[in-house]
Write a protein that holds these residues in place. Structure first.
Motif, PDB file in Angstrom:
ATOM      1  N   SER A  22      22.839  99.205  -3.852  1.00 42.97           N
ATOM      2  CA  SER A  22      23.922  98.943  -3.278  1.00 42.97           C
ATOM      3  C   SER A  22      24.623  97.805  -3.873  1.00 42.97           C
ATOM      4  O   SER A  22      23.989  96.890  -4.365  1.00 42.97           O
ATOM      5  CB  SER A  22      23.517  98.454  -1.465  1.00 42.97           C
ATOM      6  N   ASP A  23      25.804  97.622  -3.458  1.00 46.59           N
ATOM      7  CA  ASP A  23      26.650  96.507  -3.975  1.00 46.59           C
ATOM      8  C   ASP A  23      26.059  95.030  -3.515  1.00 46.59           C
ATOM      9  O   ASP A  23      25.622  94.749  -2.529  1.00 46.59           O
ATOM     10  CB  ASP A  23      28.135  96.520  -3.158  1.00 46.59           C
ATOM     11  N   ASP A  24      25.816  94.135  -4.641  1.00 40.28           N
ATOM     12  CA  ASP A  24      25.369  92.929  -4.427  1.00 40.28           C
ATOM     13  C   ASP A  24      25.947  92.164  -3.537  1.00 40.28           C
ATOM     14  O   ASP A  24      25.574  91.459  -2.879  1.00 40.28           O
ATOM     15  CB  ASP A  24      24.976  92.447  -5.802  1.00 40.28           C
ATOM     16  N   THR A  25      27.464  92.258  -3.432  1.00 36.20           N
ATOM     17  CA  THR A  25      28.218  91.419  -2.602  1.00 36.20           C
ATOM     18  C   THR A  25      27.825  91.608  -1.365  1.00 36.20           C
ATOM     19  O   THR A  25      27.707  90.489  -0.629  1.00 36.20           O
ATOM     20  CB  THR A  25      29.697  91.788  -2.792  1.00 36.20           C
ATOM     21  N   GLN A  26      27.422  92.761  -0.920  1.00 32.28           N
ATOM     22  CA  GLN A  26      26.888  92.967   0.482  1.00 32.28           C
ATOM     23  C   GLN A  26      25.716  92.429   0.956  1.00 32.28           C
ATOM     24  O   GLN A  26      25.505  91.661   1.850  1.00 32.28           O
ATOM     25  CB  GLN A  26      26.838  94.705   0.755  1.00 32.28           C
ATOM     26  N   THR A  35      26.165  88.587   1.419  1.00 35.86           N
ATOM     27  CA  THR A  35      26.956  88.270   2.459  1.00 35.86           C
ATOM     28  C   THR A  35      26.451  87.187   3.196  1.00 35.86           C
ATOM     29  O   THR A  35      27.368  86.119   3.560  1.00 35.86           O
ATOM     30  CB  THR A  35      27.637  89.624   3.384  1.00 35.86           C
ATOM     31  N   SER A  36      25.236  87.111   3.835  1.00 39.39           N
ATOM     32  CA  SER A  36      24.787  86.183   4.804  1.00 39.39           C
ATOM     33  C   SER A  36      24.132  85.129   3.693  1.00 39.39           C
ATOM     34  O   SER A  36      23.370  85.252   3.046  1.00 39.39           O
ATOM     35  CB  SER A  36      23.755  86.794   5.773  1.00 39.39           C
ATOM     36  N   ASN A  71      27.409  83.547  -2.698  1.00 39.11           N
ATOM     37  CA  ASN A  71      27.660  83.147  -1.418  1.00 39.11           C
ATOM     38  C   ASN A  71      28.330  81.840  -1.208  1.00 39.11           C
ATOM     39  O   ASN A  71      28.052  80.839  -1.492  1.00 39.11           O
ATOM     40  CB  ASN A  71      26.234  83.068  -0.535  1.00 39.11           C
TER      41      ASN A  71
END
Length: 214
Positions: free
Chosen positions: A14-18, A21-22, A77
């Motif tokens: 999955s997208d590393d950005t997701q 996120t936290s 982040n």
């Protein structure tokens, strides 16, 4: 050296950005590792120079007593980077989506990567970029232990031994013309890895691979 497609794969594609996120306001290695890393920086970095701390977070582990001309932070982040008191400036950039840094040529005296190298899917391209932004004689310090977000580490890292990971990082440097022969520091834990995972104590192993732009 060129990684094969399977070696670049992650268990979690999955997208590393997701994933980032936290914010995670934790240290991913123990105090012994951090002390060794700070001492290594103290020995190898020069004051009043320009530093890029790539794939950084809320701490950079730079020696408090050293003054630098500029410390640039890069990461995924913003909350973590904004909390880092040693950064003069930072930017968000996903190197797995675009391995090119938005930075000018020969702009830094040192590039640091602490406990994050295992997540790069295109390390050959990233190390070419590191070479591009380094000044001649500039140093690169890549440090790591045996900890990781397993699902986000590439297969070439997950499926390797600890000594094999040292050789892998050396190969990243060797894939780019213009780096010195990489130097390795290896300080293994006195406690076997499986006992550490079971809570058997012992400090984290400390590994670093260092090279200079020729």
């Amino acid at each position: 050296m060129q990684l094969q497609p399977k070696q670049r794969s992650k268990l979690d594609p999955s997208d590393d950005t997701q994933f980032y996120t936290s914010p995670r306001f934790v240290t991913h290695v123990d105090e012994s590792f951090i002390d060794q890393l700070t001492n290594l920086y103290r020995e190898r970095l020069k004051p009043h120079t320009r530093i890029l701390d790539m794939m950084s977070s809320w701490v950079s582990h730079l020696p408090d007593e050293m003054e630098f001309a500029h410390v640039e932070g890069h990461g995924m982040n913003e909350e973590e980077l904004a909390r880092n008191p040693q950064l003069d400036h930072y930017f968000i950039h996903d190197l797995n989506q675009n391995p090119q840094f938005p930075l000018s040529d020969q702009n830094f005296d040192a590039v640091l990567n602490a406990v994050s190298i295992q997540y790069l899917q295109y390390p050959e391209a990233v190390f070419a970029e590191i070479h591009r932004i380094l000044k001649p004689g500039g140093v690169v310090i890549v440090s790591f232990s045996n900890r990781m977000f397993f699902e986000k580490a590439i297969a070439a890292w997950r499926e390797n031994t600890e000594s094999g990971r040292i050789e892998l990082v050396k190969d990243y440097f060797r894939a780019v013309d213009g780096f010195s022969e990489p130097e390795a520091i290896s300080r293994q834990s006195s406690i076997p890895t499986f006992l550490q995972m079971l809570g058997g104590g012992g400090s984290d192993p400390f590994y670093a691979v260092i090279a200079q732009r020729i």
